[in-house]
Structure formats: C-alpha cells, structure tokens
Design a protein around this motif. Structure first.
Motif, short mmCIF file in Angstrom:
data_model
loop_
_atom_site.label_atom_id
_atom_site.label_comp_id
_atom_site.label_asym_id
_atom_site.label_seq_id
_atom_site.Cartn_x
_atom_site.Cartn_y
_atom_site.Cartn_z
N MET A 1 18.61 31.94 68.16
CA MET A 1 17.27 32.03 67.14
C MET A 1 16.40 30.65 67.52
O MET A 1 17.06 29.74 67.81
CB MET A 1 17.48 31.84 65.85
N LEU B 1 24.85 25.51 52.56
CA LEU B 1 24.24 26.67 52.55
C LEU B 1 24.79 27.61 53.62
O LEU B 1 24.99 28.77 53.39
CB LEU B 1 22.78 26.48 52.47
N GLY C 1 14.97 29.10 52.36
CA GLY C 1 14.92 29.45 53.75
C GLY C 1 14.91 31.03 53.86
O GLY C 1 15.56 31.65 52.68
N PRO C 2 14.73 31.59 54.91
CA PRO C 2 15.19 33.00 54.93
C PRO C 2 16.24 33.58 54.67
O PRO C 2 16.67 34.89 54.47
CB PRO C 2 14.63 33.19 56.70
N TYR C 3 17.34 32.89 54.84
CA TYR C 3 18.84 33.37 54.57
C TYR C 3 19.06 33.06 53.27
O TYR C 3 20.09 33.43 52.53
CB TYR C 3 19.79 32.39 55.68
N TRP D 1 14.56 28.94 65.54
CA TRP D 1 14.48 28.22 64.02
C TRP D 1 15.45 28.75 63.21
O TRP D 1 15.40 29.94 63.02
CB TRP D 1 12.85 28.40 63.78
N ASN D 2 16.11 27.97 62.64
CA ASN D 2 16.99 28.25 61.65
C ASN D 2 17.04 27.57 60.31
O ASN D 2 17.94 27.84 59.54
CB ASN D 2 18.69 27.88 62.17
N TRP D 3 16.29 26.68 60.06
CA TRP D 3 16.39 25.76 59.10
C TRP D 3 17.49 25.19 58.93
O TRP D 3 18.05 24.92 57.84
CB TRP D 3 15.94 26.67 57.71
N TYR E 1 11.41 25.23 53.05
CA TYR E 1 12.54 24.46 53.12
C TYR E 1 13.58 24.73 51.96
O TYR E 1 14.76 24.34 52.12
CB TYR E 1 11.70 22.68 53.14
N THR F 1 15.16 20.82 59.75
CA THR F 1 14.32 20.36 58.86
C THR F 1 14.05 19.04 58.82
O THR F 1 12.66 18.77 58.42
CB THR F 1 15.12 20.87 57.50
N VAL G 1 6.02 24.40 54.34
CA VAL G 1 7.43 23.60 54.78
C VAL G 1 8.02 23.21 53.41
O VAL G 1 9.17 23.49 53.25
CB VAL G 1 7.18 22.43 55.59
N VAL H 1 11.39 18.27 61.07
CA VAL H 1 9.93 18.72 60.73
C VAL H 1 8.95 17.78 59.76
O VAL H 1 8.21 17.62 59.84
CB VAL H 1 10.07 20.22 60.17
#
Ligand code: HEM
Ligand SMILES: Nc1ncnc2c1ncn2[C@@H]1O[C@H](COP(=O)(O)OP(=O)(O)OP(=O)(O)O)[C@@H](O)[C@H]1O
Ligand SMILES: Nc1ncnc2c1ncn2[C@@H]1O[C@H](COP(=O)(O)OP(=O)(O)OP(=O)(O)O)[C@@H](O)[C@H]1O
Ligand SMILES: [Mg+2]
Ligand SMILES: [Mg+2]
Lengths: 204, 228, 229, 229, 204
Positions: free
Chosen positions: B107, B170, D47-49, B109-111, D44, B116, D40, B119
């Motif tokens: 991917m 996480l 997130g999507p997960y 982007w995965n955060w 942040y 992060t 953000v 960014v």
C-alpha cells in the motif's frame, strides 16, 4: 527624572520615507511640541520614542541620572495616550483605570479624583467604555496615561474630541505634570502648540 | 586558486560524486535479502533525502535563533531557504518512501508512525510558509516565522518518540517486520554506498543552499542601492 | 515610578479577560455551541451501544478529544486577536510586561478549557456510556492535557494575532503542533478508562507533562519577540 | 440619490469579504492546507484500521461532519464579531441593506465551505478508506448540507457577535437550529455510504433541505432585528 | 431634496436622560450645527436622526417633496461620518470607497478626485487603511460619507484629527455640498460652529 535623547531618528515604511533624521531630547520639566501636517510622521515619531517601533536609523536613549536604561525599563517610566490606542470597551472607566494601575503596580490611587480632574463626572465612572461619548473616552485615555505618575509622557493629539472645558483641563494637567515629567505633545491644534517650550516641525 | 574557480571545481566534483553514487546504488551494490527484487535500491535515495530534510530543518533552527539575536535580514533568508529545501527533500523522501511501501507493504500509505511523523513535519513547515505569506511587514514576518520555527522544533522530539511508542501497538506487525528486516541485513558494501549517498546528498543541499543565499544577498544589495 | 510584581500583573490581565468575557461571552458561546452540538449529535448517531466492544476504550477516548480539540480551537485564539481588532494591544503592550500578558491570557484560556471539559466530559461519558474505571486518572489527564493544550494554543494565538487574525491560519499553525499531545492524551484517557489503577495513566501523563513543560519554557523565551515586534 | 439592487449590494459585501481574506492572504490560498491539516489531525488518531467493520459507516460519517462543522465554525465565527470589535459595523449598517449583508456573508461562507468540502471529502474517503456506495447521493448530501450549514452558521455568527446583555438568550436559540441539522447530515452521509441507491439519501436529504429552508426563512426574518437593533 | 423633521426627540439610556425633547428640522441648503459639551448627546442625536437609534420619545420624519419616507428609504439618502465609525483597515482607501460606492449603487464615480479634494495624495490611495495616520483615516471617512451625493449629511466632529489644511478642505466640502444636501454638524470646535445657519445647543 528621565531624559529621553534621540539622535538622527529616521524611519521608512517599505519605500516611503517618513522621518528623515530627527535629533533632540525630551527633558524633565519641559514640553516638546511635535508639529507637522497629517501624515508627516508625528505619531510614528512618538511610537519610536516609546520603543514601540524600531527606527530604521538612529537611536533613542532613556537616561536616568546619566545612567542609560535598558529598553525593558522604559515602559514603567512611560505614559502614553494616542488616537490609535483604545481602552477596553467592555470594562467601565473605573475598571480600566484599576486594570492599568494594577499592571503598573500603583496601589493607593484615587481614580475617581483623577477622572474628575479630567472632567468625567462620577455618574459615568461605572459605565462601560463602550457606552461613552468620544470625548469621555478620550478623558479616560488621558487618565490612564498619567495615573502612575510617569516620568516620560507622550501625548498624541491629547485634546482630540474634547470640548472647551476638556481642552482647558488637559492644559491644566500638562501644567501640573510638567514639573515632574518630560513631556512630548504631538498635535495639529494651534492651541496646543502654545504649550511647548520647544518644538519640532516634521513638515516637508 | 581564486574563489570562483574553487567553487566551480567543487561543483564539478559534486556532480561526479552524485553520478558515481547513483551508478553504484543502481548497479554495484549487492542485492539485499528480504526485499522484493531490486526495490531496496530506493533506500540509497530515500534515506539520504530524509537525512537532508532533517539537516535542513536544523539549519533553519540555527538561522532562526540567529535572526532573533541579531535581527539581520540575511539570517531570515537563510532560515527560509533552509526550510524550503527541507520541505522539498521531505516531500521527496515521502514519495520514495511511498513507492517503497507500495512494493514492500502493498500500500502507498499505511499510517505507520514513520509516515505519520513525516506528514506532520511537512504540515509544520507548510504552516511556516503560510504564516510568512500572511504577514506583510518584513521585519515582523521574519520575527514571527522564526518564533514559530523554534517553537515547532521543540515539539518534534515528541513527534518522533512519543508518537511511535503509542502507535506501534496499534499495528505492530507491519512496522516491526519492516524495520527489523532492514536493520539486520545491511552488508558492508551496502553501507558504503549509503554513506556515499548521504555525503553526496548533503553536498547537494549545501550547494543549493549557498546558491540561494547568495542570490538573495545580491538582490538585497541591489535593493539597498536603489533605495539609497 | 512603581513596579508591580509579575504575579500581580498576570492576575490583573487574567481578571480583565474574565471580566470582558463575562460581559460579552463571545468565546464561551462559540466554544460551547460547537462542543455541545457535536457532542449531542454524535451521541445521538452513535449512542452508547453503537461501537464494537473491543474498540470502545480507544474510539471513545479519541472521539472525546477530537471534539474537545476542535471546540477549543474555535475560541482560544480570540484572546489575542480581539486586542488587535479593537486596537487595545498598544495600551497593554505599554503597561504590562510581556510575560504577564502571556501568563494572564494562558490562565484565561486554561480556565476556558477546564470549564469546557467540566461540562463536556461528564456529559460525554453519560451519553456515550463511556465507563471510566479510574476517575482520578481521567481528571489528571484532563487537567494536564488542558494545560499543555492551552500553552501551545495561546502561543500560536499570539503569533496569528500579529499576522492577520485568521482562524484558518490558527488551525494551520496549531494543529500540527498539537498532534503529538493529542496522541498522548488519548492514550492517557484510554488508560484511565481501562484500568482502575491510577498508575496506569502515568506513562501518558509523563509525556503530556513533559511536552507541556518544554513548550511552556519555549513560549516563555519566545513570547516577548512575538508580542513586542 | 441612487439605489443599488439587492443582488449588487450582496455581491459587494461578498467582494469585500473575499478582498479582506485575500489581503490577509490566508483563508483562500491556505484553504487546502487547512483542509489537509484538519483531516490529518483526525485521520491520524483514527486511521483506516482502527475501526471494526460494523462501526465504520456510523463513525466515519460522524467524524467527517465533525471536521466539516469545525471548518465551518473556524472560518465563520469571526465574520460578524470582527465588524463589532473593529467598529466597522456602523458604516456597513448605514450603507447596506440588512439582507445584503446576510446574503453577502452567507455566500462567502457557502463558497468557503463548498471549496473545503471539495478538498476534504475526497481526501477523507481516500485516507480513511471510507467506501461510499452512492457517490451521487454523497454529493447531494454534501451540497445541501453545506448550504444548510452555511445558513445556520452565518446566522449563529451574527447572533454571537451581538449576544451581549439582553441578546444572550439568542445563543441558546442557535442550538436547536444546529443540532438537528448535524444529525440529519450525518444520517444522510451514512445512507450514501451504505446503499448504492440514490433514493436512500432522500429521507435525510429532505430533513436537511427543510431544516435549511426553515433556518433560511428564520434568518431572513430575524436577521434585520439582530443586525440593526 | 430631503427635509428631516424631528419633534420632541428625547433619549434615555437606562436611568440617564441624555436628550430632553429636541425639535426642529434639517433643510436642504442649510447647515445645522449641533453644539454642546462632551457627553451632552450630540452623537446620540445624530444617531437618532440617522435611524440607528430609536428615540425614547418624539419622532423623526424624512420628507421628500412632502412625502414621508419609510425608514428603509432613509439609508440611501444618508451620508454619515462619525468618530465611532471605522472603515476597513485591511482594504486600501480606494477599495473602501469602491465598496461603499457599490453598496450604494454609485457607478461612475471618480474616487481619486474625491480623495484629492480631501487632501489625500495619490501616493496613499492604494495603501491599506491600517497603515494610515489618524488624519488620513478621517479624510477617507469623509470621502465615504459624501461619495454618493447624499441628500442628508450628518457629520460628527468632521475635522477631528485633521490639520489646518484638512480643516479648510472640510469647510470647502461643506460649502460645496450645502446647496444639494441638508447638513448637520455635531462639533466641539469653535471654528466649525461658524459653518452653521442654525444651531442647537444641547448643553444643560
Ligand atoms: C511513505 C512511506 C515512508 C516514509 C514517509 C518514510 C520516511 C522515512 C524517514 C523520514 C526516514 C528518516 C528517519 C531518520 O532519519 O531517523 C526514513 C528512514 C528509513 N526508511 Fe523510510 N519511509 C517510508 C517507507 C519506508 C519503507 C517501506 C521502508 C522499508 C521497508 C523504509 C525504510 C527505511 C530505512 C531503512 C530507513 C533508514 C534507517 C532507519 O532509520 O531505520 N522506509 N524513512
Ligand atoms: N505601519 C505602517 N505601515 C506603512 N506606513 C505607515 C505605517 N504607519 C504609518 N505609516 C505612514 O507613515 C506616515 C506618517 O504616519 P503618522 O501616523 O506618523 O502621521 P502623523 O503625523 O501622526 O499624522 P496625523 O496628524 O494624521 O496623526 C503616513 O504616510 C502613514 O501612512
Ligand atoms: N449605548 C449607550 N448606552 C448607555 N449610555 C450611552 C450610550 N451611548 C451614549 N450614552 C451616553 O449618552 C451620553 C451622550 O453621549 P453622546 O455620545 O451622544 O455625547 P456627545 O455629545 O456626542 O459627546 P462627545 O462630544 O464627547 O462626542 C453620554 O453620557 C453617554 O455615556
Ligand atoms: Mg498621528
Ligand atoms: Mg460625540
């Protein structure tokens, strides 16, 4: 007693030259009148004397018994009133003076007497400034400038918006304070020009 | 040697060096285990870019501090130049990193905390320029921007240390797997190329930086002459 | 010529802020309206049963702080912006030391934030069924978080007041700086929700306090530059 | 003596707002930055997960609107307060009809909000992995919601600016205007996300449009009172 | 041509009586001077005439060819300058005038000529008002008040902050406009009192 000495003070804003090298001094017991047409730089000059603006060239010194003061020590000696300076409209006249007295560490001061000296009747002392007339605001502004017995007093158009009686009271105030402070008055009013022992004309 | 020829030869040296490093990175460095195909070669650009960004932000910090002490317009120019280059290299590092991430993690982007943090770094320095744009008066602009840059800089350690600690928990699998793999498999040839690339990119930064500062200095001198 | 103590000056500034705000309530209304509206709307949409069990502590903590965070951002910048808009900054600049201005306004913003938290947090917990195991821990996180939050917001407010006063600029400058703090307070809130031990919030609290401390020291050093130039 | 048309006057007010923003050189060219920063800040944290599958439509819709609501509040709250603080309201009051002031500021806010939505919504969907089944439905909800929000927030901003003293009650009046609207747009967004049918958003859309309409009528009737007295 | 007739206009703020029944009229071609010390209610009176404040008692009528105008129709006829009224500081002098011209539906107007008539040199027309001196701001404010050729002109302290030259220019402006407008001037300045054909003294 503080003497303010300024040497070759010049200021430009962007491309525009506003002050072109002014020298002189403010001495205790004397009133310096700063004259000149609108836009000639009177207020700019007073702002530089107060340390609120940095001159483009030249310098300003505060001398107390021939000791040069640091700029942080200018503010406690200074009293300023100017048209582009407003007090807090949500607060009453009394609260405004109380605030500035606290900020300046003045404890026992009779704000009411000062306001009355400037011609603001007691009925108005506890009204918020937002409900004041233009001349009444100006009187509170002047009271704010002198309540801590400053050694340097910079008055920019001190009797703007004032009536005849107000004019006389400001003249009286300047007379009362001239023995203890160095005073500069920037003005467009011919009557105020007469207060000066010396004058600077910024015209041209 | 005169100063000019000295500078000229430095420039050539830098050019050759970068060309050599690029060739070595793409052709000479041995394949690293644990990566998809040749994707690891991006590290030789990605890491120096990230490093130069960090370097540039440090230069910005120093210049900002000096500006507040001495109020010399040139220090403000230095700070801006460094921030602009830092922003540029951070963007490059993000782009190369994303490409890398696409190949390795599937991917763009995965955060992940790394992503992060960078960014936020980008946002901070973009904000720095937004602030500069919002102030008309030059002196005030310089002072406010310097104050913001310094203030922002002290919060960055938290960005790097606090954030990943909380966030690794996480999605630990992604992060640790990727980082662990790389740390262990760095062989000497690879390290050499990487160090060479770091030096080369630092040189590139130094060149761009001095160039911009010199231009600004000339412009300032000319303006002063016009005004006088 | 007299001199006041820094403490007295700071309290005078604080007193003035409180008196002004009580008379016009602009900041209070803006913040309160945003916070209450979002809170109730979110509670209505999501409700106490709307979230998967395992996500609740994290999501509820994050949501709470996002609401607090945005609500505060809408009102905190006013302390400096209104002085510039109303041309009162000049008098204040001449009469008060820069640090007294910083402390006074910081304290005011802190009070505003704590008041907001005092209203929003219990309401949120009740409406969303957010069961907090360590109330003491939550209070600690809220107070420390609010304080650290106030420091950065107040400092950035001072900067934007001298730039243009735009709220958008305030958000642009302040949000990236506040994100690490946001991460830490969310972690702290989650810890307080998840464990009855007061100790559980300490790691997060340490991060919040050190971040708050570092930014405070920096703000003290830099504020005179921002305020007077 | 001349007379301008209401339209021309409204456009003049709009032009002035735009010019002031441009002069402050912030809101318009930094609008993208503002959108990204705000996004953000939220993405942040969550997130999507971070979300369980069944929570996603609820939470993602709610969060999206919290962000948009915040963006609206941050940009809008100052439009009227500033006129009062800076004493420019009197000149405007004398020169422009009340409705021109309302429309001008409303249009400005609407433009700002739509621009923000155009940036925020696609980015949000991408960043948060928010899969929207009915893009058409989403667009409808966004446009109608944006308009309704612009109306409500502009009106509320006017109320807050003048809420001193006797008008304090007005601020509370704003709550029942805002709250159902926020609830309705969240529901609409959720519907668009959950169903490919355009029809699915209609119940919410109807609520949004009628709320927006009612608010608009209320604003038109009450604004002259709020503005002139 | 508009005549403003006011009858027994009185105003109290809370407990304070400010105006105690003033009657009279503003007629085209005439200048009414409103005099009285600070806080006597001059500005309050002008605000009531402009319809910005409701009188506690009495009423105000605008008559155009003996037709009574609705209050919504007062504003287009009115030009006002007052100390408690500011223009937009982010906008330039020119942009401010342009804005007010648009709001009032004035199309072909030479803002530059008007500003120069009031003594603001062309070099300043495109500077934001925030960077103006007090007197320069006052000139723009006056330009804003007259640019749409109002039939009723209410000037509150029109030459506040102005220099000698500014004074003369304002006097000239009033002379030029008196043929086409009904003018009221509230003032503390003895020189301005001489402009009046009639005067109201609010003292006492
Ligand atoms: C969008 C994605 C990415 C971004 C924004 C990013 C950003 C960064 C940054 C800022 C650094 C420098 C940190 C420092 O100097 O301490 C860095 C270093 C590094 N990155 Fe990335 N990165 C990304 C993806 C990746 C991926 C997918 C890999 C490998 C699987 C990777 C491998 C590395 C390595 C090996 C280093 C240097 C060694 C280290 O500090 O651990 N990066 N990256
Ligand atoms: N911040 C600023 N930026 C740019 N120009 C400025 C700024 N402040 C003042 N000026 C310009 O400097 C000149 C002098 O202004 P200043 O206020 O000192 O005049 P003044 O003599 O006090 O006039 P007045 O009698 O009207 O008060 C004016 O042309 C003004 O536009
Ligand atoms: N909104 C208000 N609320 C309460 N009192 C008010 C309000 N506006 C004016 N006043 C009071 O009314 C009185 C008259 O004020 P006004 O501004 O009309 O005086 P003025 O004659 O214009 O004085 P100046 O020469 O100083 O401008 C003052 O005592 C003032 O405090
Ligand atoms: Mg001046
Ligand atoms: Mg008056």
């Amino acid at each position: 007693m503080v003497t303010v000495r300024f040497r070759d003070v010049a200021k430009r804003f962007g491309g525009q030259r506003v002050l072109a090298g002014v020298s002189g001094e403010l001495r205790p017991g004397r009133v310096l009148v700063v004259a000149g047409p609108n836009g000639s730089g009177k207020s700019t000059f007073l702002n530089i004397l107060a340390g609120l603006l940095r001159p483009s060239r030249g310098d300003v010194q505060y001398l107390e018994d021939d000791r040069v003061l640091d700029q942080e020590d200018w503010y406690p000696t200074l009293g300023v009133a100017a048209p582009d300076m407003a007090l807090y409209e949500e607060l009453t006249a009394f609260e405004n003076l109380q605030l500035f007295a606290r900020l300046r560490g003045v404890h026992a001061h009779d704000h009411a007497a000062l306001l009355e000296e400037l011609g603001l009747a007691a009925a108005h002392h506890h009204k918020p400034l937002g409900a004041f007339s233009s001349g009444m605001k100006q009187r509170v502004k002047l009271a704010q400038a002198v309540l801590h017995r400053p050694s340097v007093l910079l008055l920019d158009e001190p009797s703007a918006n004032l009536d005849e009686d107000g004019h006389r009271r400001v003249a009286g105030l300047v007379t009362r304070l001239r023995s203890e402070a160095a005073i500069a008055v920037a003005t467009n009013d011919p009557r105020e020009m007469a207060w000066g022992d010396a004058s600077i004309d910024l015209a041209g | 040697m005169t100063e000019r020829t000295w500078q000229k030869s430095l420039k050539w040296l830098l050019g050759f060096w970068l060309a050599g490093v690029t060739a070595a990175a793409l052709l000479w460095a041995p394949a690293a285990a644990g990566f998809q195909g040749h994707s690891f070669r991006i590290v030789f650009f990605h890491v120096p870019q990230a490093w130069v960004a960090v370097l540039a932000f440090c230069v910005n910090l120093v210049a900002s501090l000096r500006y507040l002490r001495g109020r010399k317009p040139l220090d403000d120019v230095r700070a801006t130049t460094a921030a602009r280059l830092g922003l540029l290299f951070a963007v490059l590092a993000t782009i190369t990193g994303s490409i890398f991430a696409k190949i390795e993690w599937g991917m763009f982007w995965n955060w992940d905390p790394r992503e992060t943090s960078i960014v936020i770094l980008l946002l901070i320095y973009a904000a720095y320029f937004a602030l500069r744009q919002a102030v008309a008066d030059e002196e005030r602009r310089a002072a406010l921007a310097a104050a913001y840059a310094i203030f922002a800089f002290v919060t960055m350690p938290f960005l790097i240390f606090v954030v990943p600690r909380v966030y690794a928990s996480l999605h630990p699998n992604l992060v640790e797997a990727a980082r662990g793999a790389v740390r262990f498999k760095m062989d000497p040839a690879m390290r050499m190329v990487l160090l060479g690339a770091l030096a080369g990119f630092s040189g590139l930064f130094a060149w761009l930086y001095t160039l911009e500062v010199r231009v600004a200095r000339v412009m300032a001198a000319r303006r002063a002459k016009e005004e006088a | 010529m007299h001199r006041s103590t820094l403490l007295a000056e700071s309290l005078a500034v604080l007193g003035k802020e409180v008196a002004s705000e009580l008379r016009r309530r602009v900041a209070l209304n803006a913040i309160g309206l945003f916070a209450v509206t979002t809170l109730v709307a979110v509670a209505y949409q999501i409700g106490p049963y709307g979230l998967a069990e395992q996500d609740r502590p994290f999501l509820l903590s994050a949501l709470l702080w996002i609401i607090l965070f945005f609500a505060a951002t809408a009102g905190l910048s006013r302390v400096f912006v209104k002085e510039e808009d109303a041309h009162t900054a000049k008098a204040l600049r001449l009469a008060a030391r820069p640090l007294a201005v910083l402390y006074g306004k910081l304290l005011f913003n802190l009070l505003l934030l704590l008041a907001l938290e005092a209203i929003i947090v219990p309401l949120y917990c009740a409406l969303m069924g957010f069961a907090v195991k360590s109330v003491g821990g939550l209070v600690l996180v809220m107070v420390a978080g609010g304080a650290a939050f106030a420091v950065t917001s107040t400092f950035v407010a001072a900067i934007i007041a001298r730039a243009s006063g735009s709220n958008a600029l305030f958000a642009i400058l302040a949000l990236p700086l506040l994100l690490p703090l946001l991460v830490a307070v969310i972690a702290g809130t989650r810890a307080a929700a998840g464990s009855p031990e007061l100790l559980a919030v300490f790691p997060a609290l340490r991060a919040v306090v050190s971040l708050g401390g570092v930014t405070m020291v920096t703000a003290i050093l830099l504020f005179p530059v921002v305020w007077r130039d």
